[in-house]
Motif scaffolding. Structure first.
Motif, short mmCIF file in Angstrom:
data_model
loop_
_atom_site.label_atom_id
_atom_site.label_comp_id
_atom_site.label_asym_id
_atom_site.label_seq_id
_atom_site.Cartn_x
_atom_site.Cartn_y
_atom_site.Cartn_z
N ASP A 139 -10.35 32.48 91.53
CA ASP A 139 -11.02 31.25 91.09
C ASP A 139 -10.97 31.20 89.57
O ASP A 139 -10.76 32.21 88.89
CB ASP A 139 -12.47 31.23 91.56
CG ASP A 139 -13.06 29.81 91.60
OD1 ASP A 139 -12.32 28.86 91.25
OD2 ASP A 139 -14.24 29.66 91.96
N SER A 140 -11.17 30.00 89.01
CA SER A 140 -11.16 29.83 87.56
C SER A 140 -12.14 28.72 87.19
O SER A 140 -12.52 27.90 88.02
CB SER A 140 -9.75 29.47 87.07
OG SER A 140 -9.31 28.25 87.64
N LEU A 141 -12.55 28.74 85.92
CA LEU A 141 -13.42 27.66 85.43
C LEU A 141 -13.21 27.49 83.94
O LEU A 141 -12.75 28.40 83.24
CB LEU A 141 -14.89 27.93 85.74
CG LEU A 141 -15.65 29.08 85.06
CD1 LEU A 141 -16.05 28.75 83.62
CD2 LEU A 141 -16.92 29.39 85.84
N THR A 142 -13.55 26.32 83.45
CA THR A 142 -13.58 26.04 82.02
C THR A 142 -15.03 25.83 81.64
O THR A 142 -15.70 24.95 82.19
CB THR A 142 -12.75 24.80 81.67
OG1 THR A 142 -11.38 25.02 82.04
CG2 THR A 142 -12.82 24.51 80.17
N ASN A 172 -15.52 25.47 76.17
CA ASN A 172 -14.13 25.09 76.44
C ASN A 172 -13.22 26.28 76.72
O ASN A 172 -11.99 26.13 76.79
CB ASN A 172 -13.54 24.25 75.29
CG ASN A 172 -14.29 22.96 75.09
OD1 ASN A 172 -14.74 22.34 76.05
ND2 ASN A 172 -14.45 22.54 73.84
N GLY A 173 -13.81 27.47 76.88
CA GLY A 173 -13.01 28.65 77.19
C GLY A 173 -12.61 28.67 78.66
O GLY A 173 -13.38 28.29 79.54
N ALA A 174 -11.38 29.10 78.92
CA ALA A 174 -10.87 29.19 80.29
C ALA A 174 -11.07 30.61 80.80
O ALA A 174 -10.61 31.58 80.18
CB ALA A 174 -9.39 28.82 80.33
N TYR A 175 -11.75 30.74 81.93
CA TYR A 175 -12.04 32.03 82.54
C TYR A 175 -11.49 32.06 83.96
O TYR A 175 -11.38 31.02 84.62
CB TYR A 175 -13.55 32.28 82.57
CG TYR A 175 -14.17 32.44 81.21
CD1 TYR A 175 -14.33 33.68 80.63
CD2 TYR A 175 -14.57 31.31 80.48
CE1 TYR A 175 -14.90 33.82 79.36
CE2 TYR A 175 -15.13 31.43 79.21
CZ TYR A 175 -15.29 32.70 78.66
OH TYR A 175 -15.84 32.83 77.41
N VAL A 233 -10.88 37.71 83.26
CA VAL A 233 -9.94 37.23 82.25
C VAL A 233 -10.55 36.05 81.52
O VAL A 233 -11.17 35.17 82.14
CB VAL A 233 -8.60 36.82 82.89
CG1 VAL A 233 -7.61 36.34 81.83
CG2 VAL A 233 -8.01 37.98 83.68
N GLY A 234 -10.41 36.02 80.19
CA GLY A 234 -10.97 34.92 79.40
C GLY A 234 -10.45 34.94 77.98
O GLY A 234 -9.50 35.68 77.66
N PRO A 235 -11.06 34.16 77.09
CA PRO A 235 -10.60 34.11 75.70
C PRO A 235 -10.65 35.48 75.03
O PRO A 235 -11.63 36.23 75.20
CB PRO A 235 -11.60 33.14 75.04
CG PRO A 235 -12.10 32.30 76.16
CD PRO A 235 -12.16 33.21 77.35
N CYS A 236 -9.60 35.83 74.32
CA CYS A 236 -9.55 37.12 73.63
C CYS A 236 -10.67 37.20 72.58
O CYS A 236 -10.89 36.22 71.84
CB CYS A 236 -8.22 37.33 72.95
SG CYS A 236 -6.80 37.33 74.08
N PRO A 237 -11.37 38.33 72.46
CA PRO A 237 -12.47 38.42 71.50
C PRO A 237 -12.08 38.13 70.05
O PRO A 237 -12.84 37.49 69.32
CB PRO A 237 -12.94 39.88 71.66
CG PRO A 237 -12.57 40.23 73.05
CD PRO A 237 -11.27 39.53 73.31
N PRO A 253 -9.62 33.82 70.18
CA PRO A 253 -10.13 33.07 71.34
C PRO A 253 -9.18 32.03 71.90
O PRO A 253 -9.34 31.61 73.05
CB PRO A 253 -11.41 32.42 70.80
CG PRO A 253 -11.84 33.30 69.66
CD PRO A 253 -10.56 33.76 69.04
N ALA A 254 -8.18 31.61 71.13
CA ALA A 254 -7.22 30.63 71.65
C ALA A 254 -6.28 31.27 72.66
O ALA A 254 -5.60 30.55 73.41
CB ALA A 254 -6.43 30.02 70.51
#
Length: 515
Positions: free
Chosen positions: A471-474, A452-455, A499-503, A506-507
């Protein structure tokens, strides 16, 4: 570039020679109606065409130079003597480079991140450490020998503080986790409560992290995506190998090694038993089969055995990858076969109190039965679910490519009273996330994307200050992903970022690489 030799016809009029020379110049990019300039330097005549500018790029000042021996020139209408071959040298500047693919964060710890802890004078511990070091390639500088009192299952908090100070002073700053090769002591006793020695090594002894049925201090490492816990959080997760003999240790090490990148197909069992107090994790268990139903290699099965007369154990299974239950002890554990890298534990009070667990089943019994890692608590924790592994978190991190020490530690919110045992570097779903420029696109390959992470992939054009998303994906459930992101038509000189969830949070969204 090799010179281009052109042999003009013999004794032609000079006017014809000039026409030929101009045609050469035009054919090499100097035409288009632009003016050319000529200058004589020394014994040669240099003719320079205007710059060649790539489509969509700024003028780069590229030049085309033609060198001709000036001694061959004669006045107009004078017959031209025979001349030698004339070299034509074409010089162009390098085109702007394509953008560099971002380096994706790694998926898990490696041998370079682990230190082996050995009790001085412990011959078995030395042998186990040597076996592990040889198989895994642990550097000599990361084998640390300490004056550990191995005659008791407990060490006092004061003696432990001295021991840990020595350890911290000797550990290289790059070490992110530790493996304990002794089996005693397994807990640290303070004036009011006990911590598992693996948790005490990670945090230091702190009464806020233990205390019977109290709510204990939470771990900042819980369910994060960092693969450098010491660098990011000053926490070095620890695991005790937990083998009673050298032979048992060698078998466990072999299982951990066999698991590496095996991506096994198998079954995970999640049991709600008739022991209601020890089955409080069932609300997490029961949602998992549906959440993982599309995963072809993992069959998760939730069993509600809470009614009287129901079978309380899994028996005669040959492909166990996960086994989570709530019982004080199991009687038929030996009838099953665990696959390399398998993880199993039971929620009970004293599973980590080695060696006898006060009459309950110790966590090390899972290892003896063939599992590769397990967990138990060293004092009465009561049945706070936060003090025990959360199966949904553990399975998710494990299948994304984490080592078992990472997956287990990240699954326990309040780990102070816990003891983690097994081979820390076991990694059945090992993968190395990568990104590369291929045929005009950024191609990302990974199975480490967070559920469910957004990248997204962002682009910054050369000379621009404004990033835009290509481009982006979940992400869905952990599985190998190949994501192809076409680059702009004019990509030279631009920049990419991942770009994605912070280590650590993650939110939230962070730039993970590039930029």
């Amino acid at each position: 570039m090799n010179p281009l030799h052109i042999a003009p016809p013999r004794r032609r009029p000079n006017r014809t020679w000039w026409v030929a020379l101009l045609l050469i110049t035009a054919g090499c990019g100097g035409g288009g109606g632009s003016e050319s300039s000529a200058a004589t330097t020394g014994g040669s005549l240099a003719i320079t065409s205007p710059a060649i500018t790539p489509v969509g790029a700024a003028d780069t000042g590229n030049t085309l130079a033609v060198a001709v021996d000036a001694s061959t020139f004669v006045a107009a209408n004078t017959p031209e003597p025979a001349i030698a071959d004339v070299p034509v040298v074409v010089t162009t500047a390098a085109a702007p480079a394509l953008p560099v693919a971002p380096t994706l964060p790694r998926a898990g710890l490696g041998a370079q991140d682990l230190a082996l802890l050995v009790a001085e004078g412990d011959a078995q511990g030395e042998a186990i450490a040597r076996a592990y070091q040889l198989v895994r390639g642990i550097p000599d500088a990361q084998v640390i020998r300490l004056p550990v009192p191995t005659g008791s299952d407990v060490i006092g908090d004061s003696a432990f503080a001295t021991l840990k100070a020595q350890l911290d002073a000797r550990l290289p700053a790059t070490v992110q986790a530790t493996l304990v090769t002794w089996t005693q002591p397994s807990r640290v006793q303070g004036s009011s409560c006990s911590m598992g020695i693996t948790s005490a090594l990670a945090f230091g002894y702190n009464a806020m992290l233990c205390g019977g049925c109290n709510r204990t201090q939470a771990s900042a490492y819980f369910d994060t995506d960092t693969t450098r816990p010491y660098s990011d959080l000053r926490i070095r997760p620890s695991m005790m190998l937990g083998a009673a003999t050298l032979e048992a240790a060698q078998a466990l090490i072999a299982r951990g090694l066999a698991a590496e990148g095996s991506a096994p197909s198998g079954t995970g069992w999640l049991l709600r038993t008739a022991d209601a107090a020890r089955s409080v994790r069932h609300t997490d268990f029961q949602a998992l089969p549906d959440a993982w139903r599309t995963e072809p290699v993992l069959d998760l099965r939730y069993v509600d055995a809470s009614t009287a007369g129901s079978a309380q154990e899994v028996v005669q299974q040959s492909d166990l990858l996960f086994y989570f239950t709530g019982l004080a002890k199991l009687q038929q554990l030996g009838s099953n076969r665990f696959l390399p890298g398998a993880v199993a534990d039971h929620l009970t009070s004293f599973g980590g109190l080695l060696p006898e667990a006060r009459g309950q089943m110790p966590a090390t019994a899972w290892l003896a039965a063939g599992a590769t890692a397990s967990y138990g608590t060293v004092e009465e924790p009561c049945n706070h679910v936060e003090k025990f592994p959360r199966a949904s978190v553990l399975i998710d991190h494990y299948l994304r490519g984490a080592t078992v020490i990472e997956a287990y530690w990240k699954s326990v919110a309040w780990p102070g009273q816990g003891l983690f045992v097994g081979d820390p570097l076991a990694r059945p779903w090992a993968n190395e996330p990568s990104a590369a420029i291929e045929d005009g696109a950024l191609v990302v390959r990974s199975r480490a994307l967070r559920r469910n992470g957004a990248y997204r992939v962002d682009w910054l054009a050369a000379g621009s200050s404004q990033w835009r998303t290509l481009d982006s994906l979940t992400a869905g459930q952990p599985r190998p992903v190949t994501w192809r992101v076409p680059l702009p038509a004019v990509a030279a000189g631009g920049r990419l970022r991942w770009v994605g969830p912070c280590p650590l949070q993650p939110a939230q969204s962070c730039v993970l690489s590039g930029g």
